[in-house]
Structure formats: structure tokens, C-alpha cells
Design a protein around this motif. Sequence first.
Motif, PDB file in Angstrom:
ATOM      1  N   LYS A  98     -26.000 -47.491   8.788  1.00  0.00           N
ATOM      2  CA  LYS A  98     -24.948 -48.482   9.022  1.00  0.00           C
ATOM      3  C   LYS A  98     -24.924 -49.523   7.914  1.00  0.00           C
ATOM      4  O   LYS A  98     -25.952 -50.121   7.580  1.00  0.00           O
ATOM      5  N   GLN A  99     -23.740 -49.689   7.331  1.00  0.00           N
ATOM      6  CA  GLN A  99     -23.525 -50.626   6.223  1.00  0.00           C
ATOM      7  C   GLN A  99     -24.453 -50.334   5.043  1.00  0.00           C
ATOM      8  O   GLN A  99     -24.814 -51.236   4.302  1.00  0.00           O
ATOM      9  N   GLY A 100     -24.819 -49.072   4.862  1.00  0.00           N
ATOM     10  CA  GLY A 100     -25.736 -48.705   3.792  1.00  0.00           C
ATOM     11  C   GLY A 100     -25.168 -47.590   2.932  1.00  0.00           C
ATOM     12  O   GLY A 100     -24.017 -47.645   2.509  1.00  0.00           O
ATOM     13  N   SER A 104     -17.979 -44.872   5.168  1.00  0.00           N
ATOM     14  CA  SER A 104     -17.131 -45.905   4.566  1.00  0.00           C
ATOM     15  C   SER A 104     -17.304 -47.242   5.279  1.00  0.00           C
ATOM     16  O   SER A 104     -17.668 -47.292   6.462  1.00  0.00           O
ATOM     17  N   LYS A 105     -17.023 -48.308   4.561  1.00  0.00           N
ATOM     18  CA  LYS A 105     -17.067 -49.643   5.168  1.00  0.00           C
ATOM     19  C   LYS A 105     -16.073 -49.731   6.319  1.00  0.00           C
ATOM     20  O   LYS A 105     -16.354 -50.339   7.352  1.00  0.00           O
ATOM     21  N   ALA A 106     -14.910 -49.099   6.150  1.00  0.00           N
ATOM     22  CA  ALA A 106     -13.888 -49.115   7.204  1.00  0.00           C
ATOM     23  C   ALA A 106     -14.405 -48.439   8.473  1.00  0.00           C
ATOM     24  O   ALA A 106     -14.144 -48.914   9.584  1.00  0.00           O
ATOM     25  N   PHE A 107     -15.150 -47.352   8.317  1.00  0.00           N
ATOM     26  CA  PHE A 107     -15.687 -46.659   9.486  1.00  0.00           C
ATOM     27  C   PHE A 107     -16.652 -47.566  10.241  1.00  0.00           C
ATOM     28  O   PHE A 107     -16.549 -47.726  11.456  1.00  0.00           O
ATOM     29  N   TRP A 108     -17.605 -48.167   9.530  1.00  0.00           N
ATOM     30  CA  TRP A 108     -18.587 -49.020  10.196  1.00  0.00           C
ATOM     31  C   TRP A 108     -17.919 -50.223  10.847  1.00  0.00           C
ATOM     32  O   TRP A 108     -18.372 -50.694  11.899  1.00  0.00           O
ATOM     33  N   ILE A 129     -32.882 -43.180   2.703  1.00  0.00           N
ATOM     34  CA  ILE A 129     -31.822 -43.648   3.589  1.00  0.00           C
ATOM     35  C   ILE A 129     -32.405 -43.956   4.965  1.00  0.00           C
ATOM     36  O   ILE A 129     -33.131 -43.162   5.539  1.00  0.00           O
ATOM     37  N   LYS A 130     -32.100 -45.118   5.475  1.00  0.00           N
ATOM     38  CA  LYS A 130     -32.595 -45.552   6.780  1.00  0.00           C
ATOM     39  C   LYS A 130     -31.544 -45.238   7.854  1.00  0.00           C
ATOM     40  O   LYS A 130     -31.007 -46.114   8.511  1.00  0.00           O
TER      41      LYS A 130
END
Length: 137
Positions: A98-100, A104-108, A129-130
Motif C-alpha cells: 500500500k502506497q509503495g 497505482s496511487k489512484a487504486f490505493w 516489497i512489504k
Amino acid sequence: MADEQTLMIMAGNAVLGKFLKNIICTDNLDWRHQDNERPNPWTDVEQLDALEAVKKYLNNVSNIIIEWCPDSTDTDIKVLHYLRQKKWKGNLIVLGEKQGATNSKAFWKEAHLERPVNLNQHHKPFDFIKDQVYLAK
């Protein structure tokens, strides 16, 4: 249910898909020349764009998995909008950071997310990747 079908979009080499039952793995394979010259799938992967795969299989699956969607595409939000438009009642399962580094930013921003304990209890992030497992609506 044991006989439920699952669609995995953006499956890559389908490493996760190999270990799931009743799964259809798809990927457009446009990543072939980034870090891997030749795909080496662990199970069958149908070469198909994610949104086209959703349109093709939507009426035959109860679950859709988006796994590590690149953060450089808006395909994830297009899939989310399409599922909402169709009022699909299945489970949209998202593996991502998330937010990483994924999605996409739009999806999150727009997805309504739940982080179920039962889906995350055995999940181990891979590489740098977390990522976690989410249900999205």
C-alpha cells in the motif's frame, strides 16, 4: 467452496498460482524485457491483458487476484471500476504494498480495503516489497 474458480491477473510467472487450486492465470507478459528475457511460468499462463481477462472470465469466477500490479500502470483502477460497474459480488484479492512499490496511487486512494487476518497470517513479504493481502471493493 472447494469448486470455486479463481482468476489471477498480472500473474507473472504464476509462482503463487502454481499452489492454488481451480485457478486461471493470465498475464500480458509485457514485462518480459525488463528483468527477465524469457518468461518461465510455474504453471499455465494465458497471455491476456488484465482487463480483458476480467471481461472474459468474470461470470465464471468467484475470486480475482491482482498480484503485484506495477505502480506504473492504471490497469488496477480500470479493473476496480469495471467490477463496480458490473456489481460483481466476488472477492477481489490484492497482493501489494500500500502506497509503495505496487499498484497505482489512484487504486490505493479509491479502493475500499480490508486486511483480513486469515489471509495475512501465513503471508510473508517477498524481496524488498512489504506487501500484504487485501480484500478490495
